[in-house]
Design an enzyme around this catalytic site. Structure first.
Site, PDB file in Angstrom:
ATOM      1  N   HIS A  50       0.808  -1.220   0.000  1.00 46.28           N
ATOM      2  CA  HIS A  50       0.000   0.000   0.000  1.00 46.28           C
ATOM      3  C   HIS A  50       0.838   1.267   0.000  1.00 46.28           C
ATOM      4  O   HIS A  50       0.313   2.342   0.298  1.00 46.28           O
ATOM      5  CB  HIS A  50      -0.940   0.002   1.209  1.00 46.28           C
ATOM      6  CG  HIS A  50      -2.073  -0.962   1.104  1.00 46.28           C
ATOM      7  ND1 HIS A  50      -3.045  -0.877   0.136  1.00 46.28           N
ATOM      8  CD2 HIS A  50      -2.388  -2.061   1.841  1.00 46.28           C
ATOM      9  CE1 HIS A  50      -3.915  -1.853   0.280  1.00 46.28           C
ATOM     10  NE2 HIS A  50      -3.542  -2.593   1.304  1.00 46.28           N
ATOM     11  N   GLU A 104      -6.432 -12.067   6.145  1.00 42.38           N
ATOM     12  CA  GLU A 104      -7.192 -10.816   6.227  1.00 42.38           C
ATOM     13  C   GLU A 104      -8.529 -10.910   5.496  1.00 42.38           C
ATOM     14  O   GLU A 104      -8.994  -9.930   4.910  1.00 42.38           O
ATOM     15  CB  GLU A 104      -6.358  -9.647   5.697  1.00 42.38           C
ATOM     16  CG  GLU A 104      -5.575  -9.920   4.429  1.00 42.38           C
ATOM     17  CD  GLU A 104      -4.557  -8.841   4.114  1.00 42.38           C
ATOM     18  OE1 GLU A 104      -4.697  -7.710   4.610  1.00 42.38           O
ATOM     19  OE2 GLU A 104      -3.615  -9.132   3.361  1.00 42.38           O
ATOM     20  N   ASP A 152      16.494 -11.688  -3.818  1.00 40.76           N
ATOM     21  CA  ASP A 152      17.801 -11.425  -4.400  1.00 40.76           C
ATOM     22  C   ASP A 152      18.359 -10.066  -4.001  1.00 40.76           C
ATOM     23  O   ASP A 152      19.574  -9.906  -3.845  1.00 40.76           O
ATOM     24  CB  ASP A 152      17.743 -11.529  -5.930  1.00 40.76           C
ATOM     25  CG  ASP A 152      17.750 -12.962  -6.421  1.00 40.76           C
ATOM     26  OD1 ASP A 152      17.985 -13.875  -5.605  1.00 40.76           O
ATOM     27  OD2 ASP A 152      17.522 -13.178  -7.623  1.00 40.76           O
ATOM     28  N   ASP A 170      -8.628  -5.229   6.518  1.00 42.82           N
ATOM     29  CA  ASP A 170      -9.236  -5.951   5.403  1.00 42.82           C
ATOM     30  C   ASP A 170     -10.165  -7.049   5.891  1.00 42.82           C
ATOM     31  O   ASP A 170     -11.168  -7.368   5.227  1.00 42.82           O
ATOM     32  CB  ASP A 170      -8.152  -6.535   4.501  1.00 42.82           C
ATOM     33  CG  ASP A 170      -7.590  -5.502   3.538  1.00 42.82           C
ATOM     34  OD1 ASP A 170      -8.374  -4.918   2.774  1.00 42.82           O
ATOM     35  OD2 ASP A 170      -6.377  -5.264   3.559  1.00 42.82           O
ATOM     36  N   ARG A 201       6.839  -6.450   3.152  1.00 49.22           N
ATOM     37  CA  ARG A 201       5.553  -6.919   2.632  1.00 49.22           C
ATOM     38  C   ARG A 201       5.541  -6.728   1.119  1.00 49.22           C
ATOM     39  O   ARG A 201       5.710  -5.615   0.618  1.00 49.22           O
ATOM     40  CB  ARG A 201       4.370  -6.187   3.264  1.00 49.22           C
ATOM     41  CG  ARG A 201       3.045  -6.722   2.732  1.00 49.22           C
ATOM     42  CD  ARG A 201       1.861  -6.374   3.590  1.00 49.22           C
ATOM     43  NE  ARG A 201       1.455  -4.981   3.467  1.00 49.22           N
ATOM     44  CZ  ARG A 201       0.300  -4.507   3.935  1.00 49.22           C
ATOM     45  NH1 ARG A 201      -0.542  -5.319   4.573  1.00 49.22           N
ATOM     46  NH2 ARG A 201      -0.010  -3.237   3.810  1.00 49.22           N
TER      47      ARG A 201
END
Length: 261
Positions: A52, A156, A91, A182, A77
């Site tokens: 977000h 969520e 990576d 959520d 996240r």
């Protein structure tokens, strides 16, 4: 002669060895300066939010470098469980990743495969080119990659709550993070994270995840809710965010110093 480097412990290992719940905050601004300030505050962990927030690959790399000198654990996240995105983040040096919107055990197994090298997974091999392996300066990185990476998934939705036990039981899932915002929306309770039904769903998820032997965390900006969830067995909790601290702090300045009479 090549230098052999050692990677820091994963978030999985930090939680297991801490002896107390881990307290953290969101990093959403995308500013390495802000991230470094937060990293030195004395918190246990930071969540770098690529879902977000306007934080892409290059910004994530800069944020990880900014916080690396500090005794704080970073959890990144990702925007989704896409295997290509997970490969790129691992990576560039994200040791700990959080995948949002995981509703089923099948989805959980898919993201586990995405963070593991063949034959147990599908992660692309590029250790010699990547910061994650410190350009092959971490000895035996590929053979030990599972030890260097921790994977958390986010529950969520009402569907995910019903599948919480199965999701948590998936081999390779190191912990579950509950998102009340959520979750409330999926229950037709948009914006009502403290509704009794939402709290009950969060607690039900706690019980299912803990019964599976995995740590469970939650987002809780309300101090009373954060304490209640800690009492209910949360092993890691987010209690604030850089953007909300700045928003509320600047509003407080305006309230104090601007006279609208």
């Amino acid at each position: 002669m090549p230098i052999h480097l050692t990677l820091p412990p994963t978030f999985r290992d930090r939680i297991a060895s801490a002896g107390r719940p881990q307290i953290g905050m969101w990093v959403c601004t995308g500013s390495p300066l802000v991230a470094e300030i937060c990293a030195g505050a004395g918190l246990d962990w930071l969540l770098i939010d690529g879902e977000h927030s306007p934080i892409g690959l290059e910004t994530t790399a800069a944020l990880l470098r900014a916080v690396a000198p500090y005794p704080v654990t970073s959890l990144v996240r990702v925007p989704s469980g896409d295997a290509v995105v997970l490969k790129q983040l691992l990576d560039l040096g994200a040791q700990n990743v959080l995948v949002p919107m995981v509703d089923t055990a099948e989805q959980a197994r898919a993201v586990v495969r995405a963070v593991r090298y063949p034959p147990r997974g599908v992660r692309g091999v590029g250790a010699a080119l990547s910061r994650g392996a410190r350009w092959n300066r971490v000895e035996n990185y590929m053979a030990d990659a599972d030890r260097h990476v921790s994977l958390f998934v986010q529950i969520e939705s009402a569907t995910a709550v019903g599948n919480a036990a199965a999701i948590a039981a998936v081999d390779g899932i190191d912990g579950v993070f509950v998102g009340p915002s959520d979750l409330a929306a999926s229950m037709d309770l948009l914006g009502q994270q403290t509704h009794p039904d939402v709290i009950a769903a969060v607690r039900s998820t706690f019980e299912a995840v803990r019964a599976a032997g995995k740590p469970v965390g939650v987002n809780a900006f309300d101090p009373s809710m954060a304490r209640a969830y800690l009492d209910a067995g949360a092993s890691f909790v987010l209690v604030g965010a850089d953007v909300t601290l700045l928003a509320r702090g600047s509003e407080a300045l305006a309230d104090t110093w601007i006279d609208e009479k």
